[in-house]
Design a protein around this motif. Structure first.
Motif, mmCIF file in Angstrom:
data_model
loop_
_atom_site.group_PDB
_atom_site.id
_atom_site.type_symbol
_atom_site.label_atom_id
_atom_site.label_comp_id
_atom_site.label_asym_id
_atom_site.label_seq_id
_atom_site.Cartn_x
_atom_site.Cartn_y
_atom_site.Cartn_z
ATOM 1 N N GLU A 4 46.998 46.939 40.320
ATOM 2 C CA GLU A 4 46.888 45.979 39.220
ATOM 3 C C GLU A 4 46.331 44.640 39.674
ATOM 4 N N PRO A 62 44.063 42.235 41.831
ATOM 5 C CA PRO A 62 42.835 42.269 42.611
ATOM 6 C C PRO A 62 43.113 41.866 44.060
ATOM 7 N N ASP A 91 41.241 36.935 47.340
ATOM 8 C CA ASP A 91 39.874 36.418 47.205
ATOM 9 C C ASP A 91 39.660 35.127 47.984
ATOM 10 N N SER A 93 40.716 52.206 38.702
ATOM 11 C CA SER A 93 40.277 50.912 39.233
ATOM 12 C C SER A 93 39.758 51.114 40.647
ATOM 13 N N LEU A 95 38.823 49.426 44.061
ATOM 14 C CA LEU A 95 38.956 48.191 44.820
ATOM 15 C C LEU A 95 37.911 48.220 45.918
ATOM 16 N N ARG A 126 43.707 35.238 39.843
ATOM 17 C CA ARG A 126 44.484 36.226 40.606
ATOM 18 C C ARG A 126 45.989 35.918 40.535
#
Lengths: 253, 253
Positions: free
Chosen positions: A40, A42, A45, B24, B26, B153
């Protein structure tokens, strides 16, 4: 491993084989991991944000000159990632001559660019590509740069790549690097590789320029190589080890 | 899912059950991954380096004042992580009054401290602890802060935690948050939770202060709640949905 070798090893005793496992535990630094399924959320980053900073040059406060090429960077980032850069930029900040320029000597611009990419993103740039002919050469240079700027993680990554890419042509260079930069694992991998070579292959290694250079600069490495290969490849390569013994005798004279 | 519901759904047709999967992907940003076994290479330390920067305050060039408490930080880091901080510090840099101070209003110092920790390390601090009584409250505040500083995020992480910690007592607050901060997944989870409640539990929710507040501020959310729970929990909660209908009628008057 050959049968005889196994039977002679301390791991086989009283009809029992002992298997030694080395377990590395990677501690996960994210405390929220229990509460959030990874799919869920990400991936982090923060490295991408730093990478953007490098690309966009926004807020850059230092220029690094490498063989005439200029690289813009942020003192804060350089200092937090490398204690050597930290000392350099602190020195520059304290000194009277803070021109916002640092000259980097003895390094190719392409290697410095890869180093800078790693400083900002913790990853190797696309340029360091296993498909390239000069892949290993770039990694070797990067390994040297990592050691020079005390960037331990990059050093481990490069060392790991080098260990997986040992060839007869470059094994002596790798061995020399391992010696100069205190890398036991790379050193062991080179020795193991040499012990596995047959007569013709070993002759090629001994005839190489790298071998001659190593003999001239670090004969002790060759002595250690001899001692260790003698142990590792006892049964099959005594003849070729013989030629190494002669070499070492020659070195000692 | 109940049998009747399944049979009525478009996923069951001509004796075939269609299963919809959301996948999803990644993307891994590390090009060296093929060449290096993960166990050999220590995990990325870039977040740890930034964390050290926050702790040591070295090179800090801005002070953030939150209800009288001062937090030292680096403009470069704030700006690279949050477009809102970027705009604020650019404004401060351009303006005549760059005192190196930014005042943060409408936020508790503890929440700001957690936000700052996330900005530097991409992880939640130990303070945001599932074992604490006020865990959910802190996460709610952090969720609001993430939205305010456009930190996507962190917002997703908080949302994910909130979705997994829905209780009758706080579901209306979560629903209100989901509405105010445009979070469909949290909104859906709240509705699903409400649809699963029995009569007494639903009465408790309706009697709560949060419900009254939501009714006063965002009646439309309750209308949508009604529409959706009516669909989701058709068979079993028509009675309790009845009381919601009355509420919404009351709101509409």
């Amino acid at each position: 491993m050959e049968r005889g070798e196994l039977e002679a090893s301390p791991y086989l005793r009283d009809d029992r084989l002992t298997i030694e496992c080395v377990i590395s535990i990677l501690k996960d630094a994210r405390p929220f991991v229990d509460d959030v399924a990874d799919a869920e959320v990400p991936p982090s980053d923060i490295a991408a944000h730093l990478g953007k900073l490098l690309q966009g040059k926004e807020g850059a406060d230092v220029v690094l000159e490498v063989q005439g090429e200029a690289f813009h960077a942020h003192k804060l980032v350089l200092a937090m990632r490398s204690p050597v850069f930290k000392a350099e930029s602190c020195g520059a900040m304290r000194g009277e001559k803070d021109t916002g320029r640092i000259t980097v000597i003895d390094m190719q611009p392409a290697v410095f660019e890869a180093l800078l990419h790693f400083i900002y993103t913790d990853s190797l740039p696309a340029m360091v590509d296993p498909g390239r002919d000069d892949y290993k050469e770039i990694v070797m240079h990067l390994f040297v740069a990592a050691d020079r700027y005390a960037m331990e993680r990059l050093k481990v990554i490069c060392e790991s790549i080098l260990r997986k890419n040992i060839h007869a042509k470059t094994v002596m260079t790798s061995l020399a690097l391992a010696d100069q930069h205190r890398c036991n694992r790379l050193n062991d991998a080179c020795i193991q590789f040499i012990a596995s070579l047959d007569a013709t292959e070993l002759d090629d290694v001994i005839a190489s320029q790298e071998y001659a250079e190593l003999k001239a600069t670090s004969p002790l490495v060759l002595v250690e190589l001899l001692e260790k290969t003698n142990r590792l490849g006892k049964s099959k390569s005594s003849v070729h080890i013989g030629s190494l013994v002669q070499t070492v005798r020659y070195i000692r004279m």
